[in-house]
Design a protein around this motif. Sequence first.
Motif, PDB file in Angstrom:
ATOM      1  N   VAL A  71       0.847  -1.200   0.000  1.00  0.00           N
ATOM      2  CA  VAL A  71       0.000   0.000   0.000  1.00  0.00           C
ATOM      3  C   VAL A  71       0.884   1.251   0.000  1.00  0.00           C
ATOM      4  N   LYS A  72       1.929   1.238   0.852  1.00  0.00           N
ATOM      5  CA  LYS A  72       2.783   2.429   0.950  1.00  0.00           C
ATOM      6  C   LYS A  72       3.567   2.678  -0.334  1.00  0.00           C
ATOM      7  N   ARG A  76      -0.791   3.513  -2.711  1.00  0.00           N
ATOM      8  CA  ARG A  76      -1.054   4.887  -2.278  1.00  0.00           C
ATOM      9  C   ARG A  76      -0.471   5.912  -3.253  1.00  0.00           C
ATOM     10  N   PHE A  80      -2.647   8.749  -5.335  1.00  0.00           N
ATOM     11  CA  PHE A  80      -2.381  10.185  -5.294  1.00  0.00           C
ATOM     12  C   PHE A  80      -2.241  10.762  -6.702  1.00  0.00           C
ATOM     13  N   PHE A  88      -8.616  11.761  -0.537  1.00  0.00           N
ATOM     14  CA  PHE A  88      -8.036  10.631   0.224  1.00  0.00           C
ATOM     15  C   PHE A  88      -9.120   9.557   0.379  1.00  0.00           C
ATOM     16  N   MET A  93      -6.173   3.717   0.490  1.00  0.00           N
ATOM     17  CA  MET A  93      -4.917   4.417   0.703  1.00  0.00           C
ATOM     18  C   MET A  93      -4.389   4.274   2.124  1.00  0.00           C
ATOM     19  N   SER A  94      -5.190   3.809   3.061  1.00  0.00           N
ATOM     20  CA  SER A  94      -4.736   3.641   4.443  1.00  0.00           C
ATOM     21  C   SER A  94      -4.135   2.246   4.614  1.00  0.00           C
ATOM     22  N   SER A  95      -2.840   2.171   4.856  1.00  0.00           N
ATOM     23  CA  SER A  95      -2.179   0.863   5.006  1.00  0.00           C
ATOM     24  C   SER A  95      -2.697   0.140   6.246  1.00  0.00           C
ATOM     25  N   CYS A 177       0.240  11.808   6.902  1.00  0.00           N
ATOM     26  CA  CYS A 177      -1.033  11.373   7.494  1.00  0.00           C
ATOM     27  C   CYS A 177      -0.965  11.265   9.010  1.00  0.00           C
TER      28      CYS A 177
END
Length: 828
Positions: A71-72, A76, A80, A88, A93-95, A177
Motif C-alpha cells: 500500500v505504501k 497509495r 495520489f 483521500f 490508501m490507508s495501510s 497522514c
Amino acid sequence: MHWITRRSTDMWIHNLSLRFKFISGLVVFVLLLGIMISLIMYFHFNSIMQSEISQRARMLLAQSNAIQEYVKASLRPEMFDVLPEGRFVLKAMSSSYISRDVMARLNISDTYAYHYRRVSKKPRNPDSAPDAFEMELIGLFADNPELSIFEDTATVKGEKYHMVARPVVFGESCMQCHGDPQDAPGEMIEIYGSKNGFQYTVGEVGGVVVAGFPVNMIKGPVQDLTLKYLSLYLLGIFFFASLISMFFDRLVMKNLKTLGDIFKTRFTDDRESKIINKLGEKDEIEGVIEGVDELALCLAEARADLEDYTQNLEEMVEDRTLALKEKAEKHLFDVNLFVSLLAGFNQAATSHEFISRVLKSVGERFKASQVVYYCTVVSENRYALHEDAPVPELDPQVKDLLWKDDILAEDKRLYIPVKSSESHWGILSISWQRSLAKKDIDRAVMLGLGHQIAMVIENIQAFSDIRFQNDMLQSIFEGISDPLLLIDTQCHIIIANHASQQILRNDKRRLQRHALERFLSLKSRVQQAESLKDQLQNIKGPLSREIVTGDNRWFRVDLYPLPSRDQAVSRVVLYARDITMEAQMMKQMQQTERLSAIGKMAAGIAHEVNNPLGVIQCYTDLVRDAVSDDQVHQDIDVIAKHTRGVQKVVKDLLNLSRPKQVISGRCNINHVVSAMAEVFNTQGISKDIRITLDLEPDLAEIECDAAILEQILTNLCLNAFDAMTDQGGKVDISTRESGAVQEEADMVRLSVQDNGPGIDQDILPHIFDPFYTTKEVGKGTGLGLSVVYGFVNELGGHIEVVSSHEPQNHTRFDIYFPTVVRKAKRGV
C-alpha cells in the motif's frame, strides 16, 4: 503371623510357572521401553509442532507487513497520482485499514483462528486501542530500539497464544497522514478529526503489530499421535508375548513335561512318588533340579540298604538283585523302544513310513502276534504289522479312550490311545496268543508310548508342511524374472535365482563373487562418494541406487539387510532391475519438455524482434535510394547484412516454436552425403581438415527430403569444423543399415565423427537445448543442433551422441533415419 504371611508369599512366588516368570519379566521390560519411547516421541513431536506454530505466526506477521509495504510503495502513490489533489480514499490508501481488513477476512476462512492486532498509542479507530499487554510491548520496543521482533506465549481472552510482535515505527513517508494535521488530506480530517492519530515524529514507536496462534493447536495433535503410537505398541506387546509363550511351550515346557512323565513312569514306590510330587511345588527348572537331587539321595540310601542286606542276608540280596535285574531289563527294553521311535522320526519321510517302523518295534518289544494302528483322523485307515492276517473292525467304544488318560486291556488284546495334549491321532492295538497277566501291563509306559508316537507324528506333519512351504518359496524365487540374490556383506553369494546370470554370467562361485563385486562397484547415475560395494560393509537399512554397466545398461539395485540371527556376517537381499529402456525414455521426455518450453519462449522473442527488423530493412532501402555517397552505401550494406543475419536467427526461432508439419519426400542417402562432402571438401582443405567417406552400398531410400538431409549434414559438419579450427583434423562420415535391435529395424544410420577435443560429460546433456553454445560471443547462436534434433524427431528417427577423451579425443553423432520399407510395414 508375619512369618506365616511371608512364608505364604515365598511359596506363591515359587509356585509360579517358569513360563509365567519368563513372559512377565519380558513384558515388563518391553513395556518400560515402550513408555520411554512414547515420552521421547511426545517431546520430539511437541518440539516440531512448537517450531511449526512459530513459523506460522512469523509468516502471518510477514504477510501483514507485505500488505502494508504494498500500500505504501505502490497503491497509495498511484492513487495520489490518479485522484485530484486533496482527495483521500480510506479503503484504498490507508495501510493500517487495508492490512487490518485483509487479515480479518483471512481469519474467517482459516481452519485455526489466529490472533491478529494492529494497535497504536493514539488510535483513530477505538478498536485499535492497545490493551495492557500491547502497551507493555510498545514500551518494550520504545526502550529497546535495536529490538525488531518479540516472540513469547501470552493469554488472550482466557486462551494461551504463541505471539510474535513487531513495532510500528513512523518514517518520513508517514508524516503526511500522522504528523501535523495541517499537512493531512482534508477527507481524512473529515473522517477522523484532527486529534487522534497525529503529532507523531519520525522514528517514534507509535504502535505494535501482534500475530499468534493458539497453543492448543499443537498440544492436542501431539497427545493424540503419542497415544496412538503407545496403543499400537501395547497391542504389539500382547501379540509378542503370545508368540513367545507359544514357542516357550513348544521348546521348553513340553520337554520338561515329558521328563516329568518319565520320572513318574520309572519311579513308582511311595518315597519316590513323594519326591515326584514335589516337582510341582516349584517352577519347572527348580523342581527338576531338586527332584534329581533327592532321587540321587534316595538311590544312595537304597545302595546302602543293599550293602547291609548283602552282609547279613546273601540269599535275599541275590533274590532282590534278580528282581532288580529283571526290572532293569524291562525298563531297558522300554528305553530301547523309545529310542527306536526317535530314530524312526529321523529316518522316516512320511507318517506311513514311521507307523510301519512303530508297528515292527512294538511287536518286537512286547513279543506280540499282531500290532494294528487305527487312524481316527480323516482317512480312518488301518495299518497292521502282518498285513496278510485279518484285521478286525475297531469297536466304537474303544474310540472313547482318546478322551481319557487310560488304556483298555482285554483277555489277549491291549488298546492304547495315540494322542498328545493338542491332537488325537488314533488307537494302537497289541495282540498276543496268550492271555495277559497283570504284571505284563505297565499303564504309565503304555500311555507314554502312545503320547510319544503322537508327538512324532505331529513333528513329521510339521516338517512335511515346512518342506512344502520351502518348495513353494523356491519356485517363487526362481520365477522372478529380475536378478535376486541373498548375499553377505563380504559379497559371498548364499543363494541366487536363475535371472541373476544377467549380472553374474558364470557358474563358478569364485568368479561369480568377483562379478558381483565389479557390479556393485559400478558408478551411479547420481555421483556418490562411496560405491554400493563400500556401503555394503556398514549397511544399516534399505539402500537403493541406479548404476550403469560398461555396455551402457542401467540397473536399479535395492539392498535390504536382514535381521542378524547369530551369524558372524550379516546377510543382505539384493534385487536388481534393468531400467535401461526407462532411462532412455525419461531422457527423451526431458529433452522434449525442454525444447517445448524454450520454443514457446523463442516464439515470443521472435515475434517481438521481427517487426523492428522489418522497419530497419525498409528504412535501409529508403536511405540507400535517397543518398549517392559510396561510403554511406557501404555503411548501409553492413547494416543490411547484419539485419539479414538477425532475420535468419528469428526464422530459426519461429521454426522451433511453430507446430511441426509433416515432412514428405525421400532420397538416396549416399548420393546426398557424397554431394555434400564435395561441397565441404574445399572449405576443409583451407582449414587442414580432411573428410573421409565410408558408405555402405545398396542402402534403401530413407524417408527424408534431400534438402532437409543437406541442412542436417551442414549443421553437423560446421560444428565439426569449428571444433577443429585451431589444429586441423579429420571428419569421418559413414552410412550403415541398422537392425541390431528390434527398435532400429529397417533404419539407416548416418554417423559423423571428428577427432576434435570432444565434449565434456557435464555439457553433453544440454547440447540440443536451443541457444546453448560453448562458442565465443558472436560466433554461434546455439540453434544448429536444436534444428537437427527437431528435424530428426519429425522424421520419426532419433539421434545419439558419443564423446570421449580415451583412447583418443573424438565426438560422434549417430542419426537413425526410417526407410521406405519401415514406413510400408507400419502402414504409414
